[in-house]
Each structure stands twice: as structure tokens, then as C-alpha cells.
Motif scaffolding. Structure first.
Motif, PDB file in Angstrom:
ATOM      1  N   ILE A   1       0.589  -1.736   0.058  1.00  0.00           N
ATOM      2  CA  ILE A   1      -0.026  -0.412  -0.114  1.00  0.00           C
ATOM      3  C   ILE A   1       0.771   0.952  -0.552  1.00  0.00           C
ATOM      4  O   ILE A   1       2.019   1.556   0.694  1.00  0.00           O
ATOM      5  CB  ILE A   1      -0.983   0.003   1.470  1.00  0.00           C
ATOM      6  N   VAL A   2       0.599   2.273  -0.728  1.00  0.00           N
ATOM      7  CA  VAL A   2       0.994   3.492  -0.557  1.00  0.00           C
ATOM      8  C   VAL A   2       0.177   4.666  -0.653  1.00  0.00           C
ATOM      9  O   VAL A   2      -0.518   4.189  -1.316  1.00  0.00           O
ATOM     10  CB  VAL A   2       1.803   3.822  -2.101  1.00  0.00           C
ATOM     11  N   LEU A   3       0.825   5.720   0.121  1.00  0.00           N
ATOM     12  CA  LEU A   3       0.394   6.429   0.247  1.00  0.00           C
ATOM     13  C   LEU A   3       1.103   8.064   0.008  1.00  0.00           C
ATOM     14  O   LEU A   3       2.217   8.048   0.704  1.00  0.00           O
ATOM     15  CB  LEU A   3      -0.152   7.131   1.549  1.00  0.00           C
ATOM     16  N   PHE A   4       0.498   9.096  -0.563  1.00  0.00           N
ATOM     17  CA  PHE A   4       1.207  10.362   0.004  1.00  0.00           C
ATOM     18  C   PHE A   4      -0.340  12.097  -0.980  1.00  0.00           C
ATOM     19  O   PHE A   4      -1.202  10.803  -0.945  1.00  0.00           O
ATOM     20  CB  PHE A   4       2.380  10.231  -1.660  1.00  0.00           C
ATOM     21  N   GLU A   5       0.166  12.235  -0.649  1.00  0.00           N
ATOM     22  CA  GLU A   5      -0.034  13.592  -1.067  1.00  0.00           C
ATOM     23  C   GLU A   5       0.054  14.471  -1.312  1.00  0.00           C
ATOM     24  O   GLU A   5       1.730  14.887  -1.472  1.00  0.00           O
ATOM     25  CB  GLU A   5      -0.373  14.646   1.103  1.00  0.00           C
ATOM     26  N   SER A   6      -0.083  15.673  -2.192  1.00  0.00           N
ATOM     27  CA  SER A   6       0.968  16.632  -3.168  1.00  0.00           C
ATOM     28  C   SER A   6      -0.229  17.935  -3.239  1.00  0.00           C
ATOM     29  O   SER A   6      -1.691  17.272  -3.035  1.00  0.00           O
ATOM     30  CB  SER A   6       1.019  16.388  -4.267  1.00  0.00           C
ATOM     31  N   GLU A   7      -0.065  19.159  -3.525  1.00  0.00           N
ATOM     32  CA  GLU A   7       0.034  19.862  -3.930  1.00  0.00           C
ATOM     33  C   GLU A   7       0.021  21.011  -5.179  1.00  0.00           C
ATOM     34  O   GLU A   7       0.825  21.138  -5.410  1.00  0.00           O
ATOM     35  CB  GLU A   7       0.184  21.313  -2.075  1.00  0.00           C
ATOM     36  N   PRO A   8      -1.094  22.038  -5.436  1.00  0.00           N
ATOM     37  CA  PRO A   8      -0.981  22.451  -6.820  1.00  0.00           C
ATOM     38  C   PRO A   8       0.403  23.607  -6.413  1.00  0.00           C
ATOM     39  O   PRO A   8       0.916  23.861  -4.960  1.00  0.00           O
ATOM     40  CB  PRO A   8      -2.065  23.098  -6.911  1.00  0.00           C
ATOM     41  N   GLU A   9       1.639  23.928  -7.378  1.00  0.00           N
ATOM     42  CA  GLU A   9       2.245  25.241  -7.478  1.00  0.00           C
ATOM     43  C   GLU A   9       2.308  25.867  -6.735  1.00  0.00           C
ATOM     44  O   GLU A   9       2.424  26.480  -6.322  1.00  0.00           O
ATOM     45  CB  GLU A   9       3.661  24.701  -8.376  1.00  0.00           C
ATOM     46  N   LYS A  10       0.494  26.810  -7.240  1.00  0.00           N
ATOM     47  CA  LYS A  10      -0.200  27.603  -7.341  1.00  0.00           C
ATOM     48  C   LYS A  10      -1.404  27.393  -7.269  1.00  0.00           C
ATOM     49  O   LYS A  10      -2.165  26.590  -6.951  1.00  0.00           O
ATOM     50  CB  LYS A  10       0.196  28.522  -9.151  1.00  0.00           C
ATOM     51  N   PRO A  11      -2.364  28.524  -6.512  1.00  0.00           N
ATOM     52  CA  PRO A  11      -3.181  28.595  -6.202  1.00  0.00           C
ATOM     53  C   PRO A  11      -4.324  28.006  -7.036  1.00  0.00           C
ATOM     54  O   PRO A  11      -4.473  28.228  -8.376  1.00  0.00           O
ATOM     55  CB  PRO A  11      -4.515  30.179  -5.365  1.00  0.00           C
ATOM     56  N   LEU A  12      -5.742  27.103  -7.384  1.00  0.00           N
ATOM     57  CA  LEU A  12      -5.677  26.415  -7.876  1.00  0.00           C
ATOM     58  C   LEU A  12      -7.482  26.530  -7.633  1.00  0.00           C
ATOM     59  O   LEU A  12      -8.019  25.933  -6.797  1.00  0.00           O
ATOM     60  CB  LEU A  12      -5.693  24.931  -8.129  1.00  0.00           C
ATOM     61  N   LYS A  13      -7.795  27.918  -8.317  1.00  0.00           N
ATOM     62  CA  LYS A  13      -9.593  27.766  -8.009  1.00  0.00           C
ATOM     63  C   LYS A  13     -10.405  27.382  -8.746  1.00  0.00           C
ATOM     64  O   LYS A  13     -10.364  26.506  -9.426  1.00  0.00           O
ATOM     65  CB  LYS A  13      -9.357  29.773  -8.231  1.00  0.00           C
ATOM     66  N   LEU A  14     -11.526  26.711  -8.142  1.00  0.00           N
ATOM     67  CA  LEU A  14     -12.274  25.860  -8.439  1.00  0.00           C
ATOM     68  C   LEU A  14     -13.579  27.030  -9.400  1.00  0.00           C
ATOM     69  O   LEU A  14     -14.371  27.770  -9.047  1.00  0.00           O
ATOM     70  CB  LEU A  14     -13.027  26.202  -7.240  1.00  0.00           C
ATOM     71  N   SER A  15     -13.042  26.651 -11.122  1.00  0.00           N
ATOM     72  CA  SER A  15     -13.985  27.999 -11.683  1.00  0.00           C
ATOM     73  C   SER A  15     -13.664  27.023 -13.048  1.00  0.00           C
ATOM     74  O   SER A  15     -12.686  26.665 -13.379  1.00  0.00           O
ATOM     75  CB  SER A  15     -13.006  28.899 -12.020  1.00  0.00           C
ATOM     76  N   GLY A  16     -14.429  26.875 -13.964  1.00  0.00           N
ATOM     77  CA  GLY A  16     -14.619  26.155 -15.272  1.00  0.00           C
ATOM     78  C   GLY A  16     -14.526  24.596 -14.840  1.00  0.00           C
ATOM     79  O   GLY A  16     -15.220  24.222 -14.064  1.00  0.00           O
ATOM     80  N   LYS A  17     -13.895  24.162 -15.969  1.00  0.00           N
ATOM     81  CA  LYS A  17     -13.593  22.182 -15.313  1.00  0.00           C
ATOM     82  C   LYS A  17     -12.192  22.002 -15.078  1.00  0.00           C
ATOM     83  O   LYS A  17     -11.552  22.463 -16.094  1.00  0.00           O
ATOM     84  CB  LYS A  17     -13.766  21.534 -17.191  1.00  0.00           C
ATOM     85  N   ILE A  18     -11.788  21.861 -13.957  1.00  0.00           N
ATOM     86  CA  ILE A  18     -11.091  20.940 -13.221  1.00  0.00           C
ATOM     87  C   ILE A  18     -11.432  19.238 -13.501  1.00  0.00           C
ATOM     88  O   ILE A  18     -11.610  18.833 -13.287  1.00  0.00           O
ATOM     89  CB  ILE A  18     -10.558  22.102 -12.052  1.00  0.00           C
ATOM     90  N   ASP A  19     -10.338  18.748 -13.890  1.00  0.00           N
ATOM     91  CA  ASP A  19      -9.948  17.349 -13.928  1.00  0.00           C
ATOM     92  C   ASP A  19      -8.920  16.761 -13.745  1.00  0.00           C
ATOM     93  O   ASP A  19      -7.504  17.291 -13.058  1.00  0.00           O
ATOM     94  CB  ASP A  19      -9.594  16.183 -15.396  1.00  0.00           C
TER      95      ASP A  19
END
Length: 221
Positions: free
Chosen positions: A125-143
Motif C-alpha cells: 500500500i502506497v500513500l502520498f499527498e501533493s499540492e498545486p504549485e500555485k493556487p488552483l481556484k474552482l472555476s470552469g472545468k478541472i480534471d
């Protein structure tokens, strides 16, 4: 056709299996069931992606044989740390198999600060967490999705609930997209060349087959 397997999830654990040049067709040899949790900030920006991968018994047993240095048929804390460090290094070249796009444009993600490995019920089992380099707003379509550009590893979300986002604001809707392979190939035929099937370095075109969580937001958060 020969394909040099450069995925190397565990390079030292799978030298003969993943790194060597062997005859192979373009299909996965390692399988993992996955969970992806999208974590949001109160200001409706994406805080992080939390990943959990549970690998198949065959691959997991290969890892156990390679990293079980004291031959006690289990992985202790130091052995698991070595597994985690190997995976962390190996996957860095492939962006940790993540794909994030906002309105069709790739979103750069920070490398995870660390990666954890565990071994339960004969499965790695592998677990990890990552973050966007820049703020990522909820706008339009995000995949959000997970894919291996070399096709060697299949990351499978067996249920739609395994791709989730908590506290999604009312302005947004979500759905899990599972592309049909034949349709994906037909829609991208102009870019799917012989090089796509023979390039030993892998190609990001394989992301067209990836299961993904799609958010559609009508206004900026």
C-alpha cells in the motif's frame, strides 16, 4: 515489438521485471486499486490531492522478496522506509502518475513532501499527498486523474466513490469519467502515431485513457 519498461515503480525491486528491455505489447503488467481524495481550502481553492494505491498480490510479493532483508517474510519499518524511498525516487520522473488540468491546461503540482508504504494482507500500500504549485481556484472545468505514461501500471478506481471531494460548493458539480478506449482512440487518431506505441520513454497521450474526476464550476470560488 520491444518496449523498454522505464516506469520503474520500484527500480531495485523489479530490475528484471520493469527496467530491462523485453518483448511486450502495450498493456499493463502491474495493477493497483486506488483512491483519490481532493481536499479543498475554505476559500474554494484546491489544497491537496491524497492518493492511496493498493498493489496486486503478485507485484506485492515481488517487493516483499526484494526488500525483506532479514528474511522474516514481512516488511519492518526500516524495510518499508526503503520501499517508500525507492518509489518516491522512481515516480518523480513521471510526475507521480498524476494528471491535473484546469480548463484544458496542465496544472503543475509540487512533488509530495514524502511517501509512505505499508504491507497489509499480502498487498503493498502506497500513500502520498501533493499540492498545486500555485493556487488552483474552482472555476470552469478541472480534471484530476492518475495514469502511467508507459502503460506498464494500471491504476484502477474500482468504484466512483473512490474518487471524491469533500465540501464541494453548490456552484460545482462532479462526475467520474471513464473513457471508452475505442472512443478515445477514434477521437485522438491524428495524434496516435506509431511512435505512441513504440516510444520507450512513454508518452502523455496515455492520459486519454485515464479514469478522472471532473469538476464543473459555474463561477470563481
Amino acid at each position: 515489438m520491444k518496449l523498454k519498461m522505464r516506469t520503474a515503480i520500484l527500480a531495485s525491486a523489479t530490475t528484471a521485471l520493469l527496467v530491462s528491455t523485453v518483448p511486450a505489447s502495450v498493456h499493463p503488467h502491474v495493477f493497483a486499486e486506488a483512491r483519490l481524495d481532493v481536499v479543498l481550502n475554505p476559500d474554494h481553492t484546491v489544497k491537496s490531492l491524497r492518493h492511496l494505491w493498493r498493489f496486486d498480490d503478485l507485484f506485492s510479493s515481488t517487493v516483499l522478496m526484494e526488500f525483506d532483508k532479514n528474511s522474516d517474510l514481512k516488511l519492518d519499518d526500516s524495510e518499508l522506509k526503503e520501499v517508500a524511498n525507492t518509489i518516491f525516487t522512481s515516480l518523480g520522473e513521471y510526475g507521480y502518475f498524476q494528471i491535473v488540468t484546469a480548463n484544458g491546461k496542465d496544472v503543475k503540482m509540487k512533488p509530495p513532501a514524502h511517501l509512505m508504504a505499508n504491507y497489509e494482507n499480502d498487498q503493498l500500500i502506497v500513500l502520498f499527498e501533493s499540492e498545486p504549485e500555485k493556487p488552483l481556484k474552482l472555476s470552469g472545468k478541472i480534471d484530476f486523474g492518475v495514469y502511467d505514461p508507459t502503460f506498464y501500471t494500471a491504476i484502477d478506481f474500482t468504484e466512483d466513490d473512490n474518487m471524491s471531494v469533500a465540501n464541494l460548493p453548490p456552484m460545482c458539480t462532479k462526475q467520474v469519467i471513464r473513457p471508452d478506449p475505442d472512443t478515445a482512440i477514434a477521437q485522438n487518431q491524428s495524434t496516435l502515431t506509431d511512435a505512441f506505441f513504440n516510444d520507450p520513454t512513454g508518452t502523455d497521450m496515455s492520459k486519454i485513457f485515464a479514469t478522472r474526476l471532473e469538476l464543473n464550476c459555474t463561477a470563481k470560488g
